[in-house]
Enzyme design. Sequence first.
Site, PDB file in Angstrom:
ATOM      1  N   HIS A  11      30.556  45.902  47.108  1.00 44.28           N
ATOM      2  CA  HIS A  11      30.117  44.613  46.568  1.00 44.28           C
ATOM      3  C   HIS A  11      30.089  43.550  47.645  1.00 44.28           C
ATOM      4  O   HIS A  11      30.953  43.508  48.512  1.00 44.28           O
ATOM      5  CB  HIS A  11      31.024  44.152  45.409  1.00 44.28           C
ATOM      6  CG  HIS A  11      32.480  44.213  45.715  1.00 44.28           C
ATOM      7  ND1 HIS A  11      33.188  45.395  45.731  1.00 44.28           N
ATOM      8  CD2 HIS A  11      33.384  43.248  46.019  1.00 44.28           C
ATOM      9  CE1 HIS A  11      34.452  45.154  46.019  1.00 44.28           C
ATOM     10  NE2 HIS A  11      34.601  43.856  46.220  1.00 44.28           N
ATOM     11  N   ASP A  21      32.421  36.610  39.454  1.00 44.25           N
ATOM     12  CA  ASP A  21      33.759  37.156  39.670  1.00 44.25           C
ATOM     13  C   ASP A  21      34.688  36.639  38.564  1.00 44.25           C
ATOM     14  O   ASP A  21      34.651  35.471  38.192  1.00 44.25           O
ATOM     15  CB  ASP A  21      34.285  36.744  41.050  1.00 44.25           C
ATOM     16  CG  ASP A  21      35.469  37.586  41.487  1.00 44.25           C
ATOM     17  OD1 ASP A  21      35.315  38.356  42.455  1.00 44.25           O
ATOM     18  OD2 ASP A  21      36.549  37.477  40.863  1.00 44.25           O
TER      19      ASP A  21
END
Length: 113
Positions: free
Chosen positions: A99, A29
């Site tokens: 996700h 991320d």
Amino acid sequence: MACIFCEIIAGRVPGKIVYTSPDVTAFRDINPQAPTHVLIIPNRHIASALEIGASDAVLLGRLFEVANELARKEGIAEEGYRIVINVGPNGGQTVGHLHLHLLGGRRMTWPPG
Ligand code: 5GP
Ligand code: ZN
């Protein structure tokens, strides 16, 4: 409409990719919320968990299989971690490509914010 995660899969946008395969990709991320914060996504564009049905069973299994593999590889499997799927505005979803968040390396709180 261009999807940032589809662009990362295609290699047109850079990402710190930690896993690739024909059906699933994982990358770090860009704004990590824990020492380990990896996003695990289907290569096929699925807008959200709301679109998942029985015909996606194998793909869902693969997403969790990759999450398990990465949890072990990141060294967080034994101490525990969190898998999160945000859905829609109230769920906090900001990217419209399904996700799993794999978060670990610190103690998580409950309830989530
Ligand atoms: P959501 O809020 O939809 O559940 O999660 C989207 C996540 O994608 C956020 O944690 C955000 O930091 C991450 N993100 C957004 N844009 C990018 C990007 O371009 N690259 C990477 N690696 N992560 C991104
Ligand atoms: Zn996409």
